[in-house]
Design a protein around this motif. Structure first.
Motif: not given
Ligand SMILES: [Zn+2]
Length: 336
Positions: A115, A154-156, A242, A279
């Protein structure tokens, strides 16, 4: 639930100790075994390289091919290429295209992740490609076409997916740790999409240390209302583990309760969902999360096995501030 997995996904191997390593999939498979689900080996599709070019410029695709030939190589300080990287990445693309064709709920247990990969590799202003080679989620969305939504938990921030879909009227919604505090530094509420895509890019940045209570509130107040109004015929979930409190690379305070809450809310829409591994670097969380996801999809069992976390006072104030901003932008296009 069908699990797409191939041993070829393990052949993307780091030249040195790296959090994004093949053993992540060993732990995922353990979760699959514990839950009991069918594993299918994805078939390589003849059109797979052409599908890659739905999302990426030819020059970038050629660069990756070249690096695979002379591997081990680095695309940047974070992102490595090994001999098996191209086969793995293009098989992930084959898998998502097949899952789109089948219109059924599935988990794609593939690596490398995707991503953060943009049109020519590095996306928007990010310093690196953050372990990503081809943007499998964006390719799947462009292949599926009209009526597809990508939900990125995802945390990002999925800066690559945002970049690729920014002018398309395909919905991209991302929840992530606030860009001021985490790579890749994008994903602000004012990034709403452009042209035909205006209003179809929805960013929900959350302050570090956000717990389950407020994450679930953001899902209820923004993510699900938008997703329901968009009424997708297919949802692709960019699934990063994550944002979990035990992840070594980020600072959120979520447990599997938040994850199952999102999965359950999307499942209730009764549309096919393709869960795509992005992730997540705590191996135990990958195993337990995968197991819980399959148990939910196959048996309706909501069993996070963890106690819900509550957000502290200081973080709550920051959350309220950022959510006012989110609602201001998102509310211009969607009823909240
Ligand atoms: Zn991530």
């Amino acid at each position: 639930m069908l699990i797409y997995f191939s041993a070829l996904f393990m052949n993307h191997t780091p030249p040195y100790s790296h959090p994004e390593a093949p053993d992540r999939l060993d732990h995922l498979l353990r979760g699959v075994q514990e839950a009991g689900a069918e594993i299918r080996e994805p078939a390589f599709r003849e059109d797979a390289w052409r599908l890659v070019e739905l999302a990426h410029d030819k020059s970038y695709v050629e660069l990756v091919k070249k690096l695979c030939e002379k591997a081990p190589a680095q695309i940047d300080g974070d992102t490595y290429v090994s001999r098996g990287t191209c086969d793995a990445a293009v098989l992930a693309v084959s898998a998502i295209a097949s899952a789109v064709d089948r219109r059924e709920t599935a988990l794609i247990a593939a690596r490398p992740p995707g991503h953060h990969a943009g049109f020519v590799g590095r996306a928007l202003s990010a310093p690196t490609q953050g372990f990503c080679i081809f943007n499998t989620a964006a390719i799947g969305a462009l292949y599926a076409g009209e009526g597809v939504a990508v939900l990125d938990i995802d945390v990002h921030h999925g800066n690559g997916t945002q970049e690729i879909l920014y002018e398309r009227d395909l919905l991209y919604i991302s929840t992530h740790q606030h860009p001021y505090t985490l790579y890749p530094g994008t994903g602000f509420p004012e990034e709403v999409g452009a042209g035909r895509g205006e209003g179809y890019n929805v960013n929900v940045p959350l302050p570090p240390r956000t717990g389950d209570d407020l994450y679930i509130q953001a899902i209820d107040e923004v993510v699900m209302p938008v997703l329901k109004q968009y009424d997708p015929r297919l949802v692709i979930v960019s699934l990063g583990w994550d944002a979990h409190k035990d992840d070594p690379l980020a600072d959120m305070r979520l447990t599997l309760k938040s994850y199952l809450y999102v999965f359950d809310a999307v499942l209730k829409m009764q549309k096919p969902i393709i869960f795509l591994l992005e992730g997540g670097y705590n191996r135990d969380v990958i195993r337990r999360g995968t197991k819980a996801l399959i148990r939910l999809v196959d048996h309706g069992e909501f069993a996070p096995g963890e106690t819900q976390t509550e957000t502290d006072h200081h973080t709550r104030n920051k959350y309220l501030e950022v959510m006012r901003e989110v609602k201001n932008y998102v509310g211009r296009y969607w009823r909240l």
